[in-house]
Write an enzyme that holds these catalytic residues in place. Structure first.
Site, short mmCIF file in Angstrom:
data_model
loop_
_atom_site.label_atom_id
_atom_site.label_comp_id
_atom_site.label_asym_id
_atom_site.label_seq_id
_atom_site.Cartn_x
_atom_site.Cartn_y
_atom_site.Cartn_z
N ASN A 14 -13.39 34.05 -11.71
CA ASN A 14 -13.23 34.02 -10.25
C ASN A 14 -11.97 34.78 -9.86
OD1 ASN A 14 -12.67 33.23 -7.53
ND2 ASN A 14 -13.97 31.44 -7.79
N CYS A 76 -13.88 25.21 -7.53
CA CYS A 76 -15.24 25.63 -7.88
C CYS A 76 -16.18 24.62 -7.26
CB CYS A 76 -15.44 25.74 -9.37
SG CYS A 76 -17.08 26.43 -9.79
N LEU A 77 -16.77 24.98 -6.15
CA LEU A 77 -17.57 24.06 -5.34
C LEU A 77 -18.79 23.56 -6.09
CD1 LEU A 77 -18.33 24.41 -1.60
CD2 LEU A 77 -20.25 24.25 -3.18
N VAL A 78 -19.58 24.47 -6.65
CA VAL A 78 -20.84 24.06 -7.26
C VAL A 78 -20.61 23.27 -8.54
CG1 VAL A 78 -21.24 26.16 -8.63
CG2 VAL A 78 -23.19 24.85 -7.75
N TYR A 133 -25.97 31.27 -5.22
CA TYR A 133 -26.47 30.66 -6.45
C TYR A 133 -27.95 30.93 -6.70
CZ TYR A 133 -22.23 28.08 -5.32
OH TYR A 133 -20.94 27.75 -4.97
N ASN A 163 -21.08 35.39 -12.54
CA ASN A 163 -20.01 35.06 -11.60
C ASN A 163 -19.17 36.27 -11.23
OD1 ASN A 163 -18.87 32.91 -10.02
ND2 ASN A 163 -17.05 33.03 -11.32
N CYS A 194 -19.28 29.23 -1.50
CA CYS A 194 -18.78 29.52 -2.85
C CYS A 194 -17.45 30.24 -2.71
CB CYS A 194 -19.79 30.41 -3.59
SG CYS A 194 -19.20 31.03 -5.18
N VAL A 195 -16.43 29.77 -3.44
CA VAL A 195 -15.11 30.41 -3.31
C VAL A 195 -15.06 31.79 -3.95
CG1 VAL A 195 -13.79 28.27 -3.09
CG2 VAL A 195 -14.24 29.21 -5.37
N GLN A 196 -16.07 32.16 -4.74
CA GLN A 196 -16.09 33.47 -5.37
C GLN A 196 -16.83 34.52 -4.55
OE1 GLN A 196 -14.70 35.27 -7.47
NE2 GLN A 196 -15.99 36.28 -8.98
#
Length: 251
Positions: A14, A76-78, A133, A163, A194-196
């Site tokens: 990330n 990392c949300l997921v 995702y 990712n 998603c933070v990425q």
């Protein structure tokens, strides 16, 4: 008051959150921040990859505690949401307990919990999502938010498993996905769940185009960090969520 020190626990691949979070908080009118990261190995966003990444959490927490941050964001949300309803409470509590055992009083937030917090701050009930995702993981995100009491009116999964590639998704593709959503009865749009997945330049543009509050995992994370530090939520150019206290700071 000095420089406020922020710790980030991030997947190794990330790069976006370490770009967007400093960009956001550098706009804050009343505080300065520094950012310090620790990394968990992860390349493929899959249930197996996320489980292997989460297994590295304790090591990362020990490492980031050495930098003595005031707040740590588990970014990392997921990785949290795949744990099932309420997992952000369990993760945040476990990290806080580990920190306290080592003598750290750092506050703990997670991207998953921050998104829930941000949606509630906007008083949003009906929500639309854009996620990068694969569909099975996107469905877990939808189920997680619905378990928190939100109605997910519509959503899109861009189905990017690598990712590193998630961090290269063009803004035009994200906006196209947002435009394909039915937003007619939606209270808020999460333009990047998603933070990425890069989205910071899109938030204000999307708010103007769609006429509803627009947030992202990054803007929600910034909101949660500011609230945890009892700082005014007044960050220009990043959507309605981060303008909550702008009138106060202006006066």
């Amino acid at each position: 008051m000095g420089i406020r020190r922020i710790g980030l626990v991030v997947p190794s691949s990330n790069v976006t959150v370490e770009t967007e979070m400093p960009a956001l908080l550098s706009r804050h009118p009343g505080a300065e921040f520094s950012f310090h990261s620790t990394r968990m190995r992860m390349h493929t966003v899959s249930p197996e990859g996320l489980a292997a990444m989460n297994a590295q959490r304790e090591r990362c927490v020990l490492e980031i505690a050495d930098a003595a941050p005031e707040v740590i964001l588990y970014a990392c949300l997921v990785a949290v949401m795949v744990g099932g309803p309420g997992e952000h409470h369990r993760v945040e509590s476990a990290v806080a307990e580990q920190l306290a055992t080592g003598g750290s009083q750092a506050l703990v937030r997670s991207s998953a919990g921050a998104l829930v917090e941000g949606l509630r701050a906007l008083d949003a009930q009906r929500v639309a999502l854009v996620t990068p995702y694969m569909r099975p993981l996107a469905e877990k995100v939808v189920a997680y938010l619905e378990a928190e009491g939100f109605t997910i009116s519509d959503w899109r999964a861009l189905e990017v498993a690598d990712n590193t590639e998630v961090g290269c998704i063009p803004g035009e593709q994200v906006m196209a996905a947002a435009r394909s959503l039915d937003l007619s009865e939606v209270d808020a749009l999460v333009i990047s769940c998603c933070v990425q997945m890069p989205s910071l330049p899109l938030v204000e543009t999307a708010e103007r185009e769609f006429g509803i509050p627009v947030l992202s995992a990054a803007t929600a994370g910034a909101y949660s960090i500011l609230r945890s530090l009892d700082l005014p939520v007044a960050v220009p150019g990043a959507g309605r969520l981060l303008r909550q206290d702008s009138a106060v700071t202006a006066s």
